[in-house]
Design an enzyme around this catalytic site. Structure first.
Site, PDB file in Angstrom:
ATOM      1  N   ARG A   1      11.957  -5.900   4.226  1.00 31.84           N
ATOM      2  CA  ARG A   1      11.180  -4.317   4.061  1.00 31.84           C
ATOM      3  C   ARG A   1      13.143  -4.229   5.197  1.00 31.84           C
ATOM      4  NH1 ARG A   1       5.744  -2.368   4.985  1.00 31.84           N
ATOM      5  NH2 ARG A   1       6.647  -3.919   6.696  1.00 31.84           N
TER       6      ARG A   1
ATOM      7  N   LYS B   1       0.379  -1.390  -0.311  1.00 35.02           N
ATOM      8  CA  LYS B   1      -0.057  -0.134   0.232  1.00 35.02           C
ATOM      9  C   LYS B   1       0.731   1.330  -0.391  1.00 35.02           C
ATOM     10  CE  LYS B   1      -1.629  -0.824   4.002  1.00 35.02           C
ATOM     11  NZ  LYS B   1      -1.757  -2.201   4.588  1.00 35.02           N
TER      12      LYS B   1
ATOM     13  N   ARG C   1       0.340  -9.750  13.229  1.00 35.14           N
ATOM     14  CA  ARG C   1       0.007  -8.651  12.563  1.00 35.14           C
ATOM     15  C   ARG C   1      -1.430  -9.806  11.658  1.00 35.14           C
ATOM     16  NH1 ARG C   1       4.559  -5.481  10.282  1.00 35.14           N
ATOM     17  NH2 ARG C   1       3.362  -3.959   8.984  1.00 35.14           N
TER      18      ARG C   1
ATOM     19  N   ARG D   1      -9.557   0.452   9.666  1.00 34.37           N
ATOM     20  CA  ARG D   1      -8.778  -0.418   9.708  1.00 34.37           C
ATOM     21  C   ARG D   1     -10.150  -1.524  10.556  1.00 34.37           C
ATOM     22  NH1 ARG D   1      -2.773   0.455   9.281  1.00 34.37           N
ATOM     23  NH2 ARG D   1      -1.660  -1.363   9.812  1.00 34.37           N
TER      24      ARG D   1
ATOM     25  N   ARG E   1      11.609  -3.037  10.304  1.00 31.69           N
ATOM     26  CA  ARG E   1      11.167  -1.748  11.442  1.00 31.69           C
ATOM     27  C   ARG E   1      11.313  -3.017  12.714  1.00 31.69           C
ATOM     28  NH1 ARG E   1       5.744   0.057   7.570  1.00 31.69           N
ATOM     29  NH2 ARG E   1       4.699  -1.406   9.703  1.00 31.69           N
TER      30      ARG E   1
HETATM   31  P1  AP5 Z   1       5.145  -1.369   1.716  1.00 33.90           P
HETATM   32  O1  AP5 Z   1       4.402  -0.450   0.929  1.00 33.90           O
HETATM   33  O2  AP5 Z   1       6.249  -0.869   3.027  1.00 33.90           O
HETATM   34  O3  AP5 Z   1       3.641  -2.626   2.412  1.00 33.90           O
HETATM   35  P2  AP5 Z   1       2.323  -1.715   3.224  1.00 33.90           P
HETATM   36  O4  AP5 Z   1       1.141  -2.479   3.022  1.00 33.90           O
HETATM   37  O5  AP5 Z   1       2.685  -0.441   3.409  1.00 33.90           O
HETATM   38  O6  AP5 Z   1       3.045  -2.403   4.396  1.00 33.90           O
HETATM   39  P3  AP5 Z   1       3.139  -2.132   5.846  1.00 33.90           P
HETATM   40  O7  AP5 Z   1       3.844  -3.272   7.210  1.00 33.90           O
HETATM   41  O8  AP5 Z   1       3.371  -0.614   6.044  1.00 33.90           O
HETATM   42  O9  AP5 Z   1       1.401  -2.000   6.059  1.00 33.90           O
HETATM   43  P4  AP5 Z   1       0.500  -2.158   7.518  1.00 33.90           P
HETATM   44  O10 AP5 Z   1      -0.621  -1.457   6.859  1.00 33.90           O
HETATM   45  O11 AP5 Z   1       0.733  -3.050   8.596  1.00 33.90           O
HETATM   46  O12 AP5 Z   1       1.908  -1.258   8.457  1.00 33.90           O
HETATM   47  P5  AP5 Z   1       1.649   0.343   9.051  1.00 33.90           P
HETATM   48  O13 AP5 Z   1       2.474   1.429   8.704  1.00 33.90           O
HETATM   49  O14 AP5 Z   1      -0.180   0.510   8.330  1.00 33.90           O
HETATM   50  O15 AP5 Z   1       6.049  -3.046   0.989  1.00 33.90           O
HETATM   51  C1  AP5 Z   1       6.506  -3.790   1.696  1.00 33.90           C
HETATM   52  C2  AP5 Z   1       7.936  -4.553   0.818  1.00 33.90           C
HETATM   53  O16 AP5 Z   1       7.405  -5.392  -0.145  1.00 33.90           O
HETATM   54  C3  AP5 Z   1       8.453  -3.036   0.808  1.00 33.90           C
HETATM   55  O17 AP5 Z   1       9.608  -3.967   0.457  1.00 33.90           O
HETATM   56  C4  AP5 Z   1       8.123  -3.219  -0.790  1.00 33.90           C
HETATM   57  O18 AP5 Z   1       9.716  -3.003  -1.293  1.00 33.90           O
HETATM   58  C5  AP5 Z   1       8.110  -4.403  -0.885  1.00 33.90           C
HETATM   59  N1  AP5 Z   1       7.113  -4.465  -1.937  1.00 33.90           N
HETATM   60  C6  AP5 Z   1       6.173  -4.085  -2.468  1.00 33.90           C
HETATM   61  N2  AP5 Z   1       5.128  -3.885  -3.773  1.00 33.90           N
HETATM   62  C7  AP5 Z   1       5.827  -4.866  -4.275  1.00 33.90           C
HETATM   63  C8  AP5 Z   1       5.870  -5.223  -5.460  1.00 33.90           C
HETATM   64  N3  AP5 Z   1       4.771  -4.995  -6.220  1.00 33.90           N
HETATM   65  N4  AP5 Z   1       6.660  -6.598  -6.009  1.00 33.90           N
HETATM   66  C9  AP5 Z   1       7.633  -6.743  -4.744  1.00 33.90           C
HETATM   67  N5  AP5 Z   1       7.754  -6.459  -3.676  1.00 33.90           N
HETATM   68  C10 AP5 Z   1       7.159  -4.761  -3.562  1.00 33.90           C
HETATM   69  O19 AP5 Z   1       0.778   0.876  10.293  1.00 33.90           O
HETATM   70  C11 AP5 Z   1       2.001  -0.225  11.193  1.00 33.90           C
HETATM   71  C12 AP5 Z   1       0.623  -0.168  13.233  1.00 33.90           C
HETATM   72  O20 AP5 Z   1       0.583   0.786  13.421  1.00 33.90           O
HETATM   73  C13 AP5 Z   1      -0.131  -1.697  12.988  1.00 33.90           C
HETATM   74  O21 AP5 Z   1      -0.038  -2.800  13.392  1.00 33.90           O
HETATM   75  C14 AP5 Z   1      -0.817  -0.678  14.099  1.00 33.90           C
HETATM   76  O22 AP5 Z   1      -0.168  -0.877  15.019  1.00 33.90           O
HETATM   77  C15 AP5 Z   1      -0.714   0.900  13.934  1.00 33.90           C
HETATM   78  N6  AP5 Z   1      -1.908   1.693  12.845  1.00 33.90           N
HETATM   79  C16 AP5 Z   1      -2.476   1.743  11.803  1.00 33.90           C
HETATM   80  N7  AP5 Z   1      -3.074   2.352  11.319  1.00 33.90           N
HETATM   81  C17 AP5 Z   1      -3.876   1.797  12.509  1.00 33.90           C
HETATM   82  C18 AP5 Z   1      -5.649   2.013  12.639  1.00 33.90           C
HETATM   83  N8  AP5 Z   1      -6.207   2.491  11.630  1.00 33.90           N
HETATM   84  N9  AP5 Z   1      -6.245   1.371  13.609  1.00 33.90           N
HETATM   85  C19 AP5 Z   1      -5.483   0.553  14.343  1.00 33.90           C
HETATM   86  N10 AP5 Z   1      -3.814   0.879  14.397  1.00 33.90           N
HETATM   87  C20 AP5 Z   1      -3.551   1.685  13.480  1.00 33.90           C
END
Ligand code: AP5
Length: 218
Positions: free
Chosen positions: A130, A15, A174, A91, A163
């Site tokens: 990542r 994402k 997760r 979420r 991370r």
């Molecule tokens: P990347 O683009 O980083 O993936 P992402 O979907 O953004 O992953 P996140 O882990 O950041 O999502 P998340 O939703 O769990 O965490 P968030 O930060 O929101 O890609 C991942 C890897 O794959 C990278 O290395 C990239 O280079 C590679 N890649 C990407 N596309 C590719 C492709 N097509 N082919 C090959 N490789 C590829 O949340 C973190 C924490 O915050 C949560 O766990 C929770 O504790 C809290 N939080 C955040 N939002 C909320 C909410 N709304 N409610 C409650 N808690 C929340």
């Protein structure tokens, strides 16, 4: 009216990578990642950051009231934008309902939810390889997208790190949380005819093309 595009799916589905690519293609578009906002609060040692730190580092969802607070503050700080990409919000069902209510009461217009579909095996591989810049949040991967100099961000020279919540055991937690709390939102958006499926297992360029095709029709 501000168009709201939801990028939804399991952790590590791509994402954030795609939101960064998409925002550069559309004028006056911002990328709002609740994960990035929370990590910035933690890094600054603010009171809010101290309250959410353990949830984020252990891969647990931050309570809805805190998330709705940080989300509303971020949205109200934007001026003169035409679209916002919400990455990682909503979420939970209460978050989705609150966003729907905010869209009724404000200039936000929910255009649709793009759902990134990907298997758990691929997620574990992508998330465990990542790396992210602790300064600007740029996303890297030690297999597919290394920085030019190991550990140093190409964009801002900040430190590129693993991370804490990308340890394999936490990624699996997760994914369980995602299946329990977030996946049910597919029905919420599907029944409102606002759900658009993306094949997120393909390479980044292919995924990007699918997204552009959908956004241009909205
Ligand atoms: P990347 O683009 O980083 O993936 P992402 O979907 O953004 O992953 P996140 O882990 O950041 O999502 P998340 O939703 O769990 O965490 P968030 O930060 O929101 O890609 C991942 C890897 O794959 C990278 O290395 C990239 O280079 C590679 N890649 C990407 N596309 C590719 C492709 N097509 N082919 C090959 N490789 C590829 O949340 C973190 C924490 O915050 C949560 O766990 C929770 O504790 C809290 N939080 C955040 N939002 C909320 C909410 N709304 N409610 C409650 N808690 C929340």
């Amino acid at each position: 009216m501000i168009n709201v595009w939801l990028f939804m799916g399991p952790p590590g589905c791509g994402k954030g990578t795609q939101a960064n690519l998409v925002k550069s293609k559309f004028k006056d578009t911002v990328h709002l990642s609740t994960g990035d906002l929370l990590r910035a609060e933690i890094k600054s040692n603010s009171d809010f950051g101290l309250r959410v730190k353990s949830y984020v580092e252990q891969g647990k969802l931050v309570p809805d009231d805190l998330i709705l607070d940080i989300f509303s503050r971020a949205v109200s700080s934007y001026n003169n934008i035409s679209s916002v990409i919400l990455d990682g919000f909503p979420r939970t069902l209460p978050q989705a309902k609150s966003l729907a209510a905010q869209c009724l009461d404000s200039s936000l217009n929910l255009s649709g939810a793009l759902w990134f579909n990907i298997s758990s095996d691929v997620i574990v591989k992508r998330a465990s390889t990542r790396r992210v810049c602790i300064n600007c949040g740029e996303i890297y991967n030690i297999i597919t997208k290394r920085p030019s100099v190991d550990g140093v961000c190409d964009k801002c020279s900040g430190s590129v790190v693993h991370r804490k919540d990308d340890m394999e055991s936490i990624i699996l937690d997760r994914l369980t949380t995602y299946a329990h709390d977030t996946e049910p939102l597919r029905n919420f958006y599907s029944s409102a005819n606002q759900l658009f499926d993306i094949d997120a297992e393909k390479d980044s360029v292919f995924v990007h093309d699918q997204i552009l095709t959908i956004l241009k029709k909205m």
